[in-house]
Design a protein around this motif. Sequence first.
Motif, PDB file in Angstrom:
ATOM      1  N   SER A 139      22.934  14.106  39.888  1.00  0.00           N
ATOM      2  CA  SER A 139      22.312  13.117  40.781  1.00  0.00           C
ATOM      3  C   SER A 139      23.301  12.550  41.788  1.00  0.00           C
ATOM      4  O   SER A 139      22.917  11.883  42.738  1.00  0.00           O
ATOM      5  N   MET A 140      24.584  12.862  41.627  1.00  0.00           N
ATOM      6  CA  MET A 140      25.602  12.415  42.583  1.00  0.00           C
ATOM      7  C   MET A 140      25.391  13.069  43.955  1.00  0.00           C
ATOM      8  O   MET A 140      25.660  12.460  44.981  1.00  0.00           O
ATOM      9  N   PHE A 141      24.882  14.306  43.973  1.00  0.00           N
ATOM     10  CA  PHE A 141      24.722  15.034  45.223  1.00  0.00           C
ATOM     11  C   PHE A 141      23.298  15.483  45.510  1.00  0.00           C
ATOM     12  O   PHE A 141      22.929  15.693  46.644  1.00  0.00           O
ATOM     13  N   MET A 142      22.500  15.722  44.466  1.00  0.00           N
ATOM     14  CA  MET A 142      21.173  16.285  44.672  1.00  0.00           C
ATOM     15  C   MET A 142      20.083  15.262  44.393  1.00  0.00           C
ATOM     16  O   MET A 142      20.233  14.374  43.559  1.00  0.00           O
ATOM     17  N   LYS A 143      18.957  15.441  45.079  1.00  0.00           N
ATOM     18  CA  LYS A 143      17.785  14.608  44.861  1.00  0.00           C
ATOM     19  C   LYS A 143      16.881  15.266  43.832  1.00  0.00           C
ATOM     20  O   LYS A 143      16.822  16.492  43.733  1.00  0.00           O
ATOM     21  N   MET A 144      16.164  14.431  43.095  1.00  0.00           N
ATOM     22  CA  MET A 144      15.211  14.946  42.114  1.00  0.00           C
ATOM     23  C   MET A 144      14.050  15.625  42.842  1.00  0.00           C
ATOM     24  O   MET A 144      13.676  15.214  43.940  1.00  0.00           O
ATOM     25  N   ARG A 145      13.500  16.652  42.234  1.00  0.00           N
ATOM     26  CA  ARG A 145      12.311  17.297  42.750  1.00  0.00           C
ATOM     27  C   ARG A 145      11.137  16.326  42.600  1.00  0.00           C
ATOM     28  O   ARG A 145      11.016  15.637  41.604  1.00  0.00           O
ATOM     29  N   GLU A 146      10.266  16.297  43.594  1.00  0.00           N
ATOM     30  CA  GLU A 146       9.106  15.402  43.539  1.00  0.00           C
ATOM     31  C   GLU A 146       7.981  16.008  42.752  1.00  0.00           C
ATOM     32  O   GLU A 146       7.819  17.153  42.595  1.00  0.00           O
TER      33      GLU A 146
END
Length: 118
Positions: free
Chosen positions: A111-118
Amino acid sequence: MKIYKFDKESGNKINKFDSDFVMSRIIQTEKSARVGCMYLEKNGIIGYHQATVPQLLLIMNGEGYVRGQEEEFVKVQPGEAVFWEKDEWHETRTDNGLTAIVIESEELNPSMFMKMRE
């Protein structure tokens, strides 16, 4: 189990040094990390097992289905990354094949670099 996005749309345009590309940052570790590539053929499976360390599975090609401790599988495709904590039970399956990069380390914080999938 958490699913993140690292597809082109999630990245940042880089143009320093006369560059012209998109970079989707994935992970940074201070502790050692193991990186491997998994090739699952048609009807391939990574059997239901417990993660010995935190694991990040990056879907590069093809598509498949993943699950954590729940029995319901979730579809994943290229540009998505699946994260499992240490000791979390999980499984990966594919009908038509998939290629994935796996990163394993005692210290992973996607989560430091990527966004969660919606």
